[in-house]
Design a protein around this motif. Structure first.
Motif, PDB file in Angstrom:
ATOM      1  N   SER A   1       3.588 -11.005   5.914  1.00 31.24           N
ATOM      2  CA  SER A   1       3.155 -11.489   4.603  1.00 31.24           C
ATOM      3  C   SER A   1       2.654 -10.356   3.719  1.00 31.24           C
ATOM      4  O   SER A   1       2.230  -9.296   4.200  1.00 31.24           O
ATOM      5  N   LEU A   2       2.683 -10.623   2.420  1.00 33.43           N
ATOM      6  CA  LEU A   2       2.134  -9.670   1.456  1.00 33.43           C
ATOM      7  C   LEU A   2       0.653  -9.428   1.753  1.00 33.43           C
ATOM      8  O   LEU A   2       0.174  -8.301   1.638  1.00 33.43           O
ATOM      9  N   GLN A   3      -0.045 -10.453   2.168  1.00 32.79           N
ATOM     10  CA  GLN A   3      -1.460 -10.310   2.521  1.00 32.79           C
ATOM     11  C   GLN A   3      -1.628  -9.314   3.679  1.00 32.79           C
ATOM     12  O   GLN A   3      -2.510  -8.457   3.641  1.00 32.79           O
ATOM     13  N   GLN A   4      -0.785  -9.409   4.703  1.00 33.20           N
ATOM     14  CA  GLN A   4      -0.840  -8.460   5.822  1.00 33.20           C
ATOM     15  C   GLN A   4      -0.530  -7.048   5.335  1.00 33.20           C
ATOM     16  O   GLN A   4      -1.173  -6.089   5.757  1.00 33.20           O
TER      17      GLN A   4
ATOM     18  N   PRO B   1      -3.779  -0.295   6.196  1.00 33.15           N
ATOM     19  CA  PRO B   1      -4.020   1.019   5.577  1.00 33.15           C
ATOM     20  C   PRO B   1      -2.771   1.892   5.448  1.00 33.15           C
ATOM     21  O   PRO B   1      -2.622   2.611   4.466  1.00 33.15           O
ATOM     22  N   LEU B   2      -1.857   1.825   6.402  1.00 35.06           N
ATOM     23  CA  LEU B   2      -0.648   2.647   6.348  1.00 35.06           C
ATOM     24  C   LEU B   2       0.303   2.234   5.217  1.00 35.06           C
ATOM     25  O   LEU B   2       1.221   2.970   4.879  1.00 35.06           O
TER      26      LEU B   2
ATOM     27  N   GLU C   1       8.593   1.517   9.760  1.00 35.05           N
ATOM     28  CA  GLU C   1       8.242   1.281  11.168  1.00 35.05           C
ATOM     29  C   GLU C   1       6.998   0.411  11.298  1.00 35.05           C
ATOM     30  O   GLU C   1       6.907  -0.440  12.184  1.00 35.05           O
ATOM     31  N   CYS C   2       6.029   0.584  10.404  1.00 42.21           N
ATOM     32  CA  CYS C   2       4.819  -0.232  10.419  1.00 42.21           C
ATOM     33  C   CYS C   2       5.156  -1.694  10.159  1.00 42.21           C
ATOM     34  O   CYS C   2       4.680  -2.590  10.865  1.00 42.21           O
ATOM     35  N   ILE C   3       5.992  -1.954   9.167  1.00 34.80           N
ATOM     36  CA  ILE C   3       6.368  -3.332   8.839  1.00 34.80           C
ATOM     37  C   ILE C   3       7.143  -3.957  10.004  1.00 34.80           C
ATOM     38  O   ILE C   3       6.897  -5.102  10.370  1.00 34.80           O
TER      39      ILE C   3
END
Length: 135
Positions: A96-99, A104-105, A128-130
Motif C-alpha cells: 500500500s501507499l501507506q506502507q 524509510p528506504l 527490491e524493498c517494494i
C-alpha cells in the motif's frame, strides 16, 4: 537495466485485466516527463504495476516486452510514444501507499515526490524493498 513503476486506475485497467490480456500497449501518456520515461524503457526492464486512485497499492510485477514506438492512437503527433508490457507475477500481498510512505528506504520514491506522474523510474534499492514488502 532500469527499474520502473507504472500507474493505472483499476476501474479503467486493472492488474486482472492485464493478466487476462497477457500483454498491454502502455498508451495514453500525455505528460512530457512520463513520455520521456517511457522512451527510456528497455526490453526486459522490470516494472512495478501500481493501482492508483482506488486501492493505491503496488499489486504486480511486469516487464518491458517492446521498447518505445510512436503512439498509434495519435498518428498525427509523433512526439508521443508507447511501450508494450507483459505481466510477470502478482505480488503475494499488495504494498500500500501507506506502507511505502512509512518505509524509510522509500522516502525519495518518485511515486511520493511526483505523485501525478504515471510512469516513474525506481532505483534498484527501492525496487527490491517494494518486492520484499510484497512477498
Amino acid at each position: 537495466m532500469n527499474y520502473w513503476l507504472v500507474k493505472s486506475e483499476p476501474d479503467a485497467y486493472s492488474w486482472d485485466d492485464f493478466i487476462q490480456q497477457g500483454k498491454a500497449v502502455w498508451d495514453g501518456v500525455r505528460n512530457y516527463q512520463a513520455r520521456n520515461n517511457l522512451a527510456s524503457m528497455r526490453l526486459g526492464d522490470p516494472v512495478l504495476f501500481y493501482h492508483s486512485v482506488a486501492g493505491k497499492e503496488v499489486v504486480g510485477l511486469a516487464k518491458v516486452s517492446h521498447e518505445a514506438y510512436p503512439d498509434p492512437t495519435i498518428p498525427e503527433d509523433p512526439r508521443w510514444v508507447v511501450v508494450e508490457l507483459e505481466p510477470v507475477t502478482r505480488l503475494s500481498k499488495p504494498v500500500s501507499l501507506q506502507q511505502i510512505k512509512a518505509e524509510p528506504l522509500l522516502q525519495n520514491l518518485l511515486l511520493i515526490r511526483q505523485s501525478r506522474l504515471s510512469v516513474v523510474p525506481v532505483s534498484v534499492n527501492e525496487f527490491e524493498c517494494i518486492l520484499a514488502l510484497g512477498s
